[in-house]
Design a protein around this motif. Structure first.
Motif, PDB file in Angstrom:
ATOM      1  N   UNK A  66       0.836  -1.197   0.000  1.00 35.90           N
ATOM      2  CA  UNK A  66       0.000   0.000   0.000  1.00 35.90           C
ATOM      3  C   UNK A  66       0.869   1.244   0.000  1.00 35.90           C
ATOM      4  N   UNK A  67       1.988   1.179   0.728  1.00 29.95           N
ATOM      5  CA  UNK A  67       2.916   2.314   0.782  1.00 29.95           C
ATOM      6  C   UNK A  67       4.290   1.851   0.319  1.00 29.95           C
ATOM      7  N   UNK A  68       4.905   2.638  -0.514  1.00 28.82           N
ATOM      8  CA  UNK A  68       6.294   2.413  -0.907  1.00 28.82           C
ATOM      9  C   UNK A  68       6.978   3.770  -1.000  1.00 28.82           C
ATOM     10  N   UNK A  69       8.208   3.822  -0.518  1.00 31.02           N
ATOM     11  CA  UNK A  69       8.893   5.107  -0.370  1.00 31.02           C
ATOM     12  C   UNK A  69      10.317   5.004  -0.897  1.00 31.02           C
ATOM     13  N   UNK A  70      10.684   5.989  -1.701  1.00 29.11           N
ATOM     14  CA  UNK A  70      12.075   6.108  -2.137  1.00 29.11           C
ATOM     15  C   UNK A  70      12.804   7.000  -1.133  1.00 29.11           C
ATOM     16  N   UNK A  71      13.803   6.467  -0.475  1.00 28.86           N
ATOM     17  CA  UNK A  71      14.579   7.231   0.505  1.00 28.86           C
ATOM     18  C   UNK A  71      15.611   8.088  -0.216  1.00 28.86           C
ATOM     19  N   UNK A  72      15.671   9.376   0.122  1.00 30.26           N
ATOM     20  CA  UNK A  72      16.667  10.287  -0.448  1.00 30.26           C
ATOM     21  C   UNK A  72      17.363  11.017   0.684  1.00 30.26           C
ATOM     22  N   UNK A  73      18.594  11.392   0.444  1.00 30.34           N
ATOM     23  CA  UNK A  73      19.359  12.142   1.437  1.00 30.34           C
ATOM     24  C   UNK A  73      18.882  13.592   1.458  1.00 30.34           C
ATOM     25  N   UNK A  74      18.626  14.115   2.666  1.00 29.26           N
ATOM     26  CA  UNK A  74      18.184  15.505   2.802  1.00 29.26           C
ATOM     27  C   UNK A  74      19.341  16.439   3.103  1.00 29.26           C
ATOM     28  N   UNK A 188       8.748  -1.774   7.403  1.00 32.14           N
ATOM     29  CA  UNK A 188       8.925  -1.950   5.962  1.00 32.14           C
ATOM     30  C   UNK A 188       9.905  -3.071   5.660  1.00 32.14           C
ATOM     31  N   UNK A 189       9.935  -3.407   4.376  1.00 34.85           N
ATOM     32  CA  UNK A 189      10.919  -4.323   3.829  1.00 34.85           C
ATOM     33  C   UNK A 189      11.773  -3.542   2.836  1.00 34.85           C
ATOM     34  N   UNK A 190      13.046  -3.806   2.829  1.00 34.09           N
ATOM     35  CA  UNK A 190      13.958  -3.103   1.929  1.00 34.09           C
ATOM     36  C   UNK A 190      13.853  -3.716   0.536  1.00 34.09           C
ATOM     37  N   UNK A 191      13.443  -2.914  -0.438  1.00 32.13           N
ATOM     38  CA  UNK A 191      13.443  -3.403  -1.820  1.00 32.13           C
ATOM     39  C   UNK A 191      14.821  -3.248  -2.449  1.00 32.13           C
ATOM     40  N   UNK A 192      15.472  -2.134  -2.151  1.00 29.87           N
ATOM     41  CA  UNK A 192      16.802  -1.917  -2.730  1.00 29.87           C
ATOM     42  C   UNK A 192      17.586  -0.952  -1.852  1.00 29.87           C
ATOM     43  N   UNK A 193      18.907  -1.051  -1.898  1.00 27.85           N
ATOM     44  CA  UNK A 193      19.813  -0.095  -1.257  1.00 27.85           C
ATOM     45  C   UNK A 193      20.762   0.426  -2.317  1.00 27.85           C
ATOM     46  N   UNK A 212       6.151  -0.871   2.468  1.00 25.35           N
ATOM     47  CA  UNK A 212       5.454  -1.029   3.735  1.00 25.35           C
ATOM     48  C   UNK A 212       4.895  -2.427   3.901  1.00 25.35           C
ATOM     49  N   UNK A 213       5.099  -3.030   5.070  1.00 26.53           N
ATOM     50  CA  UNK A 213       4.667  -4.397   5.319  1.00 26.53           C
ATOM     51  C   UNK A 213       3.376  -4.486   6.124  1.00 26.53           C
ATOM     52  N   UNK A 214       2.792  -3.351   6.503  1.00 27.43           N
ATOM     53  CA  UNK A 214       1.546  -3.386   7.283  1.00 27.43           C
ATOM     54  C   UNK A 214       0.364  -3.837   6.434  1.00 27.43           C
ATOM     55  N   UNK A 215       0.269  -3.327   5.207  1.00 25.45           N
ATOM     56  CA  UNK A 215      -0.891  -3.597   4.357  1.00 25.45           C
ATOM     57  C   UNK A 215      -0.414  -3.836   2.923  1.00 25.45           C
ATOM     58  N   UNK A 216      -0.995  -4.860   2.289  1.00 18.52           N
ATOM     59  CA  UNK A 216      -0.756  -5.116   0.871  1.00 18.52           C
ATOM     60  C   UNK A 216      -2.039  -4.851   0.099  1.00 18.52           C
ATOM     61  N   UNK A 217      -1.911  -4.454  -1.154  1.00 17.67           N
ATOM     62  CA  UNK A 217      -3.054  -4.168  -2.009  1.00 17.67           C
ATOM     63  C   UNK A 217      -3.002  -5.018  -3.275  1.00 17.67           C
ATOM     64  N   UNK A 275      -7.451  -5.240   0.161  1.00 19.96           N
ATOM     65  CA  UNK A 275      -6.330  -5.089   1.084  1.00 19.96           C
ATOM     66  C   UNK A 275      -6.158  -6.342   1.930  1.00 19.96           C
ATOM     67  N   UNK A 276      -4.893  -6.635   2.225  1.00 19.64           N
ATOM     68  CA  UNK A 276      -4.536  -7.753   3.102  1.00 19.64           C
ATOM     69  C   UNK A 276      -3.665  -7.194   4.213  1.00 19.64           C
ATOM     70  N   UNK A 277      -4.080  -7.364   5.453  1.00 19.27           N
ATOM     71  CA  UNK A 277      -3.298  -6.879   6.583  1.00 19.27           C
ATOM     72  C   UNK A 277      -2.175  -7.851   6.914  1.00 19.27           C
ATOM     73  N   UNK A 278      -1.029  -7.273   7.264  1.00 25.28           N
ATOM     74  CA  UNK A 278       0.141  -8.055   7.667  1.00 25.28           C
ATOM     75  C   UNK A 278       0.449  -9.179   6.671  1.00 25.28           C
ATOM     76  N   UNK A 279       0.696  -8.844   5.417  1.00 26.71           N
ATOM     77  CA  UNK A 279       0.894  -9.897   4.405  1.00 26.71           C
ATOM     78  C   UNK A 279       2.096 -10.797   4.681  1.00 26.71           C
ATOM     79  N   UNK A 280       3.111 -10.277   5.375  1.00 29.20           N
ATOM     80  CA  UNK A 280       4.308 -11.080   5.642  1.00 29.20           C
ATOM     81  C   UNK A 280       4.265 -11.781   7.005  1.00 29.20           C
ATOM     82  N   UNK A 281       3.087 -11.720   7.661  1.00 31.50           N
ATOM     83  CA  UNK A 281       2.893 -12.439   8.919  1.00 31.50           C
ATOM     84  C   UNK A 281       3.947 -12.064   9.964  1.00 31.50           C
TER      85      UNK A 281
END
Length: 399
Positions: A66-74, A188-193, A212-217, A275-281
């Motif tokens: 449901x949520x995915x975020x690209x981390x950038x340096x501020x 969350x789960x790390x997709x890439x570094x 984000x690992x709380x909710x899957x869509x 939506x599926x809650x806690x998809x990764x258990x």
């Protein structure tokens, strides 16, 4: 003498012929008796099941967070620390430190900002004291009203502005110092570094990506004609997701939370989002197979309930009628309405009753009320129509 011969000879010939005819007749075999012809059409039947039926709508989709975020340096600087969990596929908790940028310059900037604030605060206090002195001197010298400049009010306002600016500098320095620590905004789960230890990053550089690992869509396409089989167009409907993992089929429970509200211009489909809650258990007390992001799943959306319905092969419904074998072993037609077609079968409503014997074999010339015989039973005798050698055709019973 001649006259006697003319009388006797024909009599002899006649007697001889009669004797020969009788002899030949006695040698002829009697005709064989033919079995009585039974010409009642034979049919195969299947009992029909009538009762409440829950309809469902099939769909499919790909599991996404449901949520995915690209981390950038501020802030810019050198990466001096990386968390062990900051790797592709790693799981991290909200607020957990992922990477640290060298904070030395930002710590120095904070000290400098705090020093400027202290200086500005001291100047403000000095200016306030000078203003009070000026007001006392003005009262001692003259009874006239002093001007704001005489009371040093402009100078006081200037010093107050300097203090505010210094405070803002301190807040900015603190915020930049905090930004040297890159932390997870949610579980969350790390997709890439995208950085390594010792790498230099500038402001806006991408550091990694989180899922984000709380909710899957799952976006589920549904044809417009299928929406009528869902309550409230699918809102809050339960969904069973199924997929294959490691060669084994698994199932997960989901729920429709919204409709995207538009029809896709390419596929002409409406999209429902489940939506599926806690998809990764991760927080579940009873662990099950996780529903992985990117997995392809089939969806069974729970729909409306029909009170009295039956499911029949499509070919049995002709012109809105179904042929049955009634209790008197006669052909009878029942009117039905096709509610939905599901592949080779249809769901119908109408006057069918539980246990009605639906004819599943073919009839050459069906006429309502005609006598029929059930396959495997002895048919009635004495019918007037003669059965042809290939007369009755019996279709196989549907499995």
């Amino acid at each position: 003498m001649t006259r006697k011969k003319q009388i006797i000879v024909p009599i002899i010939i006649l007697v001889t012929g009669i004797s020969v005819f009788i002899g030949l007749s006695s040698m002829k075999k009697p005709p064989e008796e033919k079995p009585e012809v039974i010409n009642t059409p034979i049919v195969a039947v299947e009992p029909v099941e009538v009762g409440p039926m829950h309809l469902s709508v099939d769909s499919y989709g790909v599991v996404k967070p449901k949520y995915e975020t690209a981390l950038v340096a501020q802030v810019s600087g050198q990466i001096v620390e990386l968390a062990d969990a900051f790797v592709s596929g790693g799981f991290i908790a909200q607020g957990e430190l992922l990477a640290r940028i060298d904070p030395s310059d930002y710590e120095a900037a904070l000290i400098d900002a705090e020093a400027n604030l202290a200086s500005a605060t001291a100047s403000l206090e000095t200016e306030r004291a000078q203003g009070q002195v000026a007001a006392k001197e003005w009262k001692r010298i003259t009874d006239a009203s002093p001007t704001e400049l005489s009371l040093r009010k402009p100078q006081l306002a200037q010093e107050m502005a300097r203090v505010k600016a210094a405070k803002a500098s301190v807040l900015r320095a603190k915020r930049n110092l905090e930004r040297t620590e890159i932390r997870a905004p949610y579980d969350a789960m790390i997709e890439s570094r995208d950085v390594g230890l010792g790498a230099f990053v500038s402001t806006g550089s991408r550091v990694g990506k989180l899922l984000g690992t709380d909710v899957a869509e799952v976006r589920l396409p549904v044809a417009d004609g299928q929406l009528k089989f869902l309550n409230d167009l699918g809102q809050n409907a339960e969904v069973i997701l199924s997929g294959v993992f490691a060669g084994v089929e698994k199932q997960w429970t989901a729920k429709i939370v919204r409709s995207e509200g538009v029809v896709d211009s390419n596929s002409r489909m409406s999209y429902l989002v489940a939506e599926v809650n806690d998809p990764y258990q991760l927080v579940a007390s009873v662990k099950d197979e996780p529903l992985r992001f990117g997995a392809y799943v089939n969806a069974d959306i729970y729909g409306v309930t029909i009170t009295n319905a039956s499911e029949l092969p499509r070919y049995l419904v002709e012109n809105g009628r179904v042929a049955i074998l009634d209790t008197d072993s006669k052909l009878k037609y029942i009117a039905v309405d096709i509610v939905r077609q599901d592949g080779a079968n249809v769901i119908v409503t109408g006057d069918l009753a539980q246990g009605d014997r639906v004819i599943v074999s073919a009839l050459d010339y069906p006429i309502a009320g005609m006598d029929l015989a059930l396959e495997g039973e002895k048919p009635a005798k004495g019918e007037e129509m003669e059965e042809a050698e290939s007369g009755t055709q019996v279709a196989s019973v549907m499995e």
